[in-house]
Each structure stands twice: as C-alpha cells, then as structure tokens.
Design a protein around this motif. Structure first.
Motif, PDB file in Angstrom:
ATOM      1  N   CYS A 236      -0.824  24.056  68.356  1.00 57.27           N
ATOM      2  CA  CYS A 236      -0.040  23.052  67.626  1.00 57.27           C
ATOM      3  C   CYS A 236       0.887  23.669  66.579  1.00 57.27           C
ATOM      4  CB  CYS A 236      -0.965  22.043  66.952  1.00 57.27           C
ATOM      5  SG  CYS A 236      -1.908  21.034  68.094  1.00 57.27           S
ATOM      6  N   GLY A 237       0.998  24.978  66.541  1.00 59.11           N
ATOM      7  CA  GLY A 237       1.810  25.634  65.524  1.00 59.11           C
ATOM      8  C   GLY A 237       1.047  26.813  64.958  1.00 59.11           C
ATOM      9  N   LEU A 238       1.254  27.126  63.676  1.00 59.64           N
ATOM     10  CA  LEU A 238       0.452  28.157  63.030  1.00 59.64           C
ATOM     11  C   LEU A 238      -1.011  27.732  63.080  1.00 59.64           C
ATOM     12  CD1 LEU A 238       2.623  28.965  59.873  1.00 59.64           C
ATOM     13  CD2 LEU A 238       2.478  30.269  61.999  1.00 59.64           C
ATOM     14  N   LEU A 239      -1.884  28.651  63.437  1.00 65.99           N
ATOM     15  CA  LEU A 239      -3.292  28.321  63.608  1.00 65.99           C
ATOM     16  C   LEU A 239      -3.863  27.676  62.347  1.00 65.99           C
ATOM     17  CD1 LEU A 239      -5.672  28.576  65.604  1.00 65.99           C
ATOM     18  CD2 LEU A 239      -6.223  30.757  64.493  1.00 65.99           C
ATOM     19  N   TYR A 240      -4.475  26.504  62.509  1.00 71.31           N
ATOM     20  CA  TYR A 240      -5.113  25.727  61.447  1.00 71.31           C
ATOM     21  C   TYR A 240      -4.120  25.057  60.496  1.00 71.31           C
ATOM     22  CZ  TYR A 240      -9.308  28.164  63.020  1.00 71.31           C
ATOM     23  OH  TYR A 240     -10.318  28.674  63.787  1.00 71.31           O
ATOM     24  N   ASP A 241      -2.825  25.095  60.794  1.00 64.34           N
ATOM     25  CA  ASP A 241      -1.873  24.389  59.937  1.00 64.34           C
ATOM     26  C   ASP A 241      -2.061  22.883  60.082  1.00 64.34           C
ATOM     27  OD1 ASP A 241       0.440  24.167  58.191  1.00 64.34           O
ATOM     28  OD2 ASP A 241       1.522  23.448  59.959  1.00 64.34           O
ATOM     29  N   ARG A 242      -2.306  22.218  58.964  1.00 68.52           N
ATOM     30  CA  ARG A 242      -2.520  20.770  58.939  1.00 68.52           C
ATOM     31  C   ARG A 242      -3.586  20.331  59.940  1.00 68.52           C
ATOM     32  NH1 ARG A 242       2.922  22.011  57.871  1.00 68.52           N
ATOM     33  NH2 ARG A 242       3.781  20.979  56.027  1.00 68.52           N
ATOM     34  N   GLU A 243      -4.618  21.153  60.047  1.00 71.83           N
ATOM     35  CA  GLU A 243      -5.757  20.885  60.926  1.00 71.83           C
ATOM     36  C   GLU A 243      -6.662  19.803  60.329  1.00 71.83           C
ATOM     37  OE1 GLU A 243      -8.646  22.277  64.113  1.00 71.83           O
ATOM     38  OE2 GLU A 243      -6.503  22.556  63.804  1.00 71.83           O
ATOM     39  N   TRP A 244      -6.647  19.695  59.006  1.00 74.62           N
ATOM     40  CA  TRP A 244      -7.484  18.730  58.302  1.00 74.62           C
ATOM     41  C   TRP A 244      -6.613  17.765  57.508  1.00 74.62           C
ATOM     42  CZ3 TRP A 244      -8.577  23.896  58.810  1.00 74.62           C
ATOM     43  CH2 TRP A 244      -9.831  24.245  59.341  1.00 74.62           C
ATOM     44  N   ALA A 245      -7.198  16.642  57.131  1.00 78.17           N
ATOM     45  CA  ALA A 245      -6.533  15.674  56.259  1.00 78.17           C
ATOM     46  C   ALA A 245      -7.584  15.051  55.360  1.00 78.17           C
ATOM     47  CB  ALA A 245      -5.819  14.598  57.074  1.00 78.17           C
ATOM     48  N   VAL A 246      -7.180  14.676  54.163  1.00 80.43           N
ATOM     49  CA  VAL A 246      -8.043  13.907  53.267  1.00 80.43           C
ATOM     50  C   VAL A 246      -7.749  12.443  53.528  1.00 80.43           C
ATOM     51  CG1 VAL A 246      -8.704  13.461  50.885  1.00 80.43           C
ATOM     52  CG2 VAL A 246      -7.946  15.749  51.556  1.00 80.43           C
ATOM     53  N   ALA A 247      -8.780  11.673  53.802  1.00 78.21           N
ATOM     54  CA  ALA A 247      -8.586  10.266  54.183  1.00 78.21           C
ATOM     55  C   ALA A 247      -9.514   9.355  53.391  1.00 78.21           C
ATOM     56  CB  ALA A 247      -8.825  10.081  55.683  1.00 78.21           C
ATOM     57  N   THR A 248      -9.099   8.112  53.269  1.00 74.14           N
ATOM     58  CA  THR A 248      -9.966   7.109  52.664  1.00 74.14           C
ATOM     59  C   THR A 248     -11.168   6.896  53.574  1.00 74.14           C
ATOM     60  OG1 THR A 248      -8.928   5.237  53.798  1.00 74.14           O
ATOM     61  CG2 THR A 248      -7.926   5.965  51.724  1.00 74.14           C
ATOM     62  N   LEU A 249     -12.196   6.271  53.053  1.00 77.99           N
ATOM     63  CA  LEU A 249     -13.381   6.001  53.868  1.00 77.99           C
ATOM     64  C   LEU A 249     -13.066   5.010  54.976  1.00 77.99           C
ATOM     65  CD1 LEU A 249     -16.159   5.873  51.120  1.00 77.99           C
ATOM     66  CD2 LEU A 249     -15.181   7.836  52.335  1.00 77.99           C
ATOM     67  N   GLY A 250     -11.940   4.303  54.841  1.00 78.75           N
ATOM     68  CA  GLY A 250     -11.492   3.387  55.880  1.00 78.75           C
ATOM     69  C   GLY A 250     -10.629   4.061  56.934  1.00 78.75           C
ATOM     70  N   GLY A 251     -10.346   5.358  56.754  1.00 76.66           N
ATOM     71  CA  GLY A 251      -9.621   6.080  57.785  1.00 76.66           C
ATOM     72  C   GLY A 251      -8.121   6.121  57.635  1.00 76.66           C
ATOM     73  N   VAL A 252      -7.605   6.146  56.413  1.00 73.60           N
ATOM     74  CA  VAL A 252      -6.165   6.279  56.186  1.00 73.60           C
ATOM     75  C   VAL A 252      -5.908   7.601  55.486  1.00 73.60           C
ATOM     76  CG1 VAL A 252      -4.123   5.311  55.073  1.00 73.60           C
ATOM     77  CG2 VAL A 252      -5.877   3.779  56.006  1.00 73.60           C
ATOM     78  N   ALA A 253      -5.106   8.466  56.104  1.00 71.32           N
ATOM     79  CA  ALA A 253      -4.814   9.775  55.519  1.00 71.32           C
ATOM     80  C   ALA A 253      -4.043   9.615  54.219  1.00 71.32           C
ATOM     81  CB  ALA A 253      -4.020  10.618  56.510  1.00 71.32           C
ATOM     82  N   LEU A 254      -4.466  10.339  53.191  1.00 76.69           N
ATOM     83  CA  LEU A 254      -3.809  10.285  51.892  1.00 76.69           C
ATOM     84  C   LEU A 254      -2.668  11.302  51.847  1.00 76.69           C
ATOM     85  CD1 LEU A 254      -6.963  10.108  49.573  1.00 76.69           C
ATOM     86  CD2 LEU A 254      -5.553   8.211  50.398  1.00 76.69           C
ATOM     87  N   SER A 255      -1.659  11.014  51.044  1.00 75.39           N
ATOM     88  CA  SER A 255      -0.536  11.925  50.868  1.00 75.39           C
ATOM     89  C   SER A 255      -0.239  12.087  49.388  1.00 75.39           C
ATOM     90  CB  SER A 255       0.710  11.403  51.590  1.00 75.39           C
ATOM     91  OG  SER A 255       1.176  10.213  50.979  1.00 75.39           O
ATOM     92  N   GLN A 256       0.522  13.131  49.052  1.00 77.10           N
ATOM     93  CA  GLN A 256       0.861  13.384  47.656  1.00 77.10           C
ATOM     94  C   GLN A 256       1.695  12.272  47.050  1.00 77.10           C
ATOM     95  OE1 GLN A 256       2.697  17.189  47.130  1.00 77.10           O
ATOM     96  NE2 GLN A 256       1.016  18.325  48.065  1.00 77.10           N
ATOM     97  N   THR A 257       2.464  11.578  47.880  1.00 77.27           N
ATOM     98  CA  THR A 257       3.278  10.488  47.343  1.00 77.27           C
ATOM     99  C   THR A 257       2.409   9.372  46.794  1.00 77.27           C
ATOM    100  OG1 THR A 257       3.438   9.583  49.592  1.00 77.27           O
ATOM    101  CG2 THR A 257       5.250  10.961  48.822  1.00 77.27           C
ATOM    102  N   ARG A 258       1.246   9.171  47.372  1.00 73.64           N
ATOM    103  CA  ARG A 258       0.315   8.128  46.918  1.00 73.64           C
ATOM    104  C   ARG A 258      -0.735   8.683  45.966  1.00 73.64           C
ATOM    105  NH1 ARG A 258      -2.511   5.417  51.757  1.00 73.64           N
ATOM    106  NH2 ARG A 258      -3.474   4.310  50.018  1.00 73.64           N
ATOM    107  N   VAL A 259      -1.131   9.927  46.205  1.00 74.83           N
ATOM    108  CA  VAL A 259      -2.211  10.524  45.418  1.00 74.83           C
ATOM    109  C   VAL A 259      -1.771  11.918  44.966  1.00 74.83           C
ATOM    110  CG1 VAL A 259      -4.675  11.096  45.374  1.00 74.83           C
ATOM    111  CG2 VAL A 259      -3.843   9.286  46.899  1.00 74.83           C
TER     112      VAL A 259
END
Length: 321
Positions: free
Chosen positions: A45-68
């Motif tokens: 998918c690109g550089l190995l492990y780049d954006r492999e993980w995401a921080v998400a709410t317990l309801g399953g919505v990925a968080l971003s710096q614009t919101r958090v």
C-alpha cells in the motif's frame, strides 16, 4: 498547494529532470506524528506500515487532527529490528509498545528491551530510548482477530479494521483525552484508491485500448486519504511560503513554537504541515507545482509510479504538527 498522490505501477515512465529525495517520512498512525527515515521498505500500500493504524472513537470513526489536535502529540515509531510499534505521548508516563506480528512470528513473547532507533527518527526524537521498555501488547491470535473485527469510518467511507484490547484502549483514551482506541488495517484489506483523476484516466485507458484487456485494478491503500504515496517538491513548498504575509508567518512560527521566522525555518515548518511521504529537491528550472502535471515518476532503477493527481487534504495543513 496539495501533495501529489502516486501509486506504484509497472508502466515505463517518460524521462524527466533528475531530482533527489530530500526527505522521506511515514506516518504509522493516521493523523499522528511523522517518522523520518533514510531508507525504508515498500509494502503493498506504499511505504511499509504507512498509515497502517488509526485512532478511532469507540463507535468506529477515525479521528483526525482537524477534529482532535491532541493527535499531533502522539508520536509513533516503527522498530523493524524488534518488530514493534512504539507510541509516545508527552501526557503519558509510559510508552505503548505493540508487536507488529502475531505471537508465532514475534521476535519475543516477553517484554522487549528498548527498541533500536536505527530505523528512523521522529520529528520530536531526542535519541533517548530509556523510556521505551514499558508496555508490551501482543498482537491477537487468529481466532481473537475474528472477534475483534470492526468497521471504521475513514474519510467518510466504512472500511474493515481490527481493534485492540482494553489496555490499548485505556492508553489512547488517557493520551488523547477522550474515549478512543487503536485500529489496525487487516492484512487482507480490500480498500482501494478512489482518486477521481486516477479513475478517469484508468477508464479512458481501458476505453481506448483496442486489445480489450481486463480493466486495470485499482491500487490498494491503507488508511491514507487517496494515494499510496504523497509527493511534494521543495519548489512548491517555497512558493506556498512566499505568499504568506508577515503576520501569517509569525502566526505559523508561534503555532509551532519556533523562535526564528527566517525562510529556512519557516520552510521546514510548512513542509511538515503538508505531511508528505516523499520530498523532492529542486532540480534545474523546475517551476513550483510542476508535480501537478507529472504523469510518471521513477525512483532509482526499479521503482516506478503513476502520478494520479493532487490529493485532497482539506484543512490538515492548517493544523500545527
């Protein structure tokens, strides 16, 4: 300016001016800190492990710096030698260390010693790894993975993800200051690039191809927005800096806690905000934003890429990293 999205390809590109990779960065956790590397393996998918993980709410919505904005303080590091992801937060007394592989493939089934920093550094890296021997979480076994499958909404689209256990959830909830957890992209994820320019070009190519070959498959992507790689040139960053007013430059410096407002210092601050994977140096008389018109890109003699167009990054560049 927006970084240009690129996807790996087998097509031979046309010859262009030679440029040098000035910097290479990956972001193991989406919307969190950058890891600067001198060299790095490529994944599907690109550089190995780049954006492999995401921080998400317990309801399953990925968080971003614009919101958090607190995500800017989460600094991940991949240690390929120890096969672990190390996550640091200044608000936490202990770093979180997560194994990259299932127990059968992990280098050790017990708490690892301090990971090596030889694979890369972070923007905030001070070379002190003494605090890394803290918190180790094994990747779940296959049966447990099935139970931890979770849909997560990334960039408005629901995709497959794998959640971790309570220890990881508690760590991220405390570090970010709101209920959340870490989600990993499954190894067999079906998410693919949806860049509109790529889709139009691919459709036109298939329509014009008299050989009636099967449609070219869309490239797989991680939790990135649109492309496998984000590329920007220093000429474009300099052009973006040149249009800032003195007041905007001071605001940029204050947001980044920079004392100097000289061109070079501000250039590095602005560059980090674009969150590129590959930064190319100036070459010859290349104009700013020349990458917007590129069709192909070759790095070295073996790696060739289709340039699929500007990546829509919304207001992420407005957030101080």
């Amino acid at each position: 300016s927006k970084p240009t999205a690129a996807s790996s390809t087998n097509h031979a590109p046309k010859q262009h001016e030679k440029q040098v990779i000035e910097r290479m960065m990956l972001y193991p956790i989406k919307s969190c800190g950058a890891m600067v590397v001198d060299q790095w393996p490529l994944g599907d998918c690109g550089l190995l492990y780049d954006r492999e993980w995401a921080v998400a709410t317990l309801g399953g919505v990925a968080l971003s710096q614009t919101r958090v904005p607190q995500l800017t303080h989460i600094v991940p590091r991949i240690d390929l030698a120890r096969r672990v992801l190390v996550v640091h937060s200044p608000s936490m007394a202990e770093d979180l260390v997560v194994a990259l592989d299932p127990p059968s493939r992990s280098a050790s089934s017990s708490s690892p010693s301090a990971p090596s920093s030889s694979n890369g550094t972070t923007d905030d890296d001070d070379g002190d790894d003494t605090s890394m021997r803290k918190h180790f979480v094994l990747w779940d076994d296959q049966d447990d993975q099935k139970q931890r499958q979770q849909k997560v909404r990334v960039c408005g689209v629901k995709v497959d993800g794998l959640s971790y256990g309570d220890d990881v959830q508690r760590w991220f909830t405390a570090a970010v200051g709101r209920p959340c957890t870490l989600i990993r992209r499954p190894a067999r994820s079906t998410r693919v690039a949806e860049n509109r320019r790529f889709l139009r070009a691919s459709k036109k190519k298939n329509t014009d191809d008299d050989s009636k070959q099967p449609s070219e498959p869309k490239p797989p992507i991680s939790f990135a927005n649109e492309g496998q790689y984000l590329v920007v040139t220093m000429a474009s960053v300099r052009a973006a800096l040149s249009i800032l007013s003195p007041a905007e430059r001071r605001e940029l410096a204050e947001a980044q806690a920079e004392k100097a407002v000289d061109d070079e210092s501000m250039l590095q601050v602005l560059l980090r905000r674009f969150r590129p994977n590959i930064v190319l140096s100036d070459a010859g008389d290349d104009a700013a934003f020349a990458e917007d018109d590129w069709v192909h890109l070759r790095i070295g003699t073996h790696h060739e890429f289709d340039v699929v167009g500007p990546c829509v990054r919304c207001s992420m560049v407005d957030v101080s990293p």
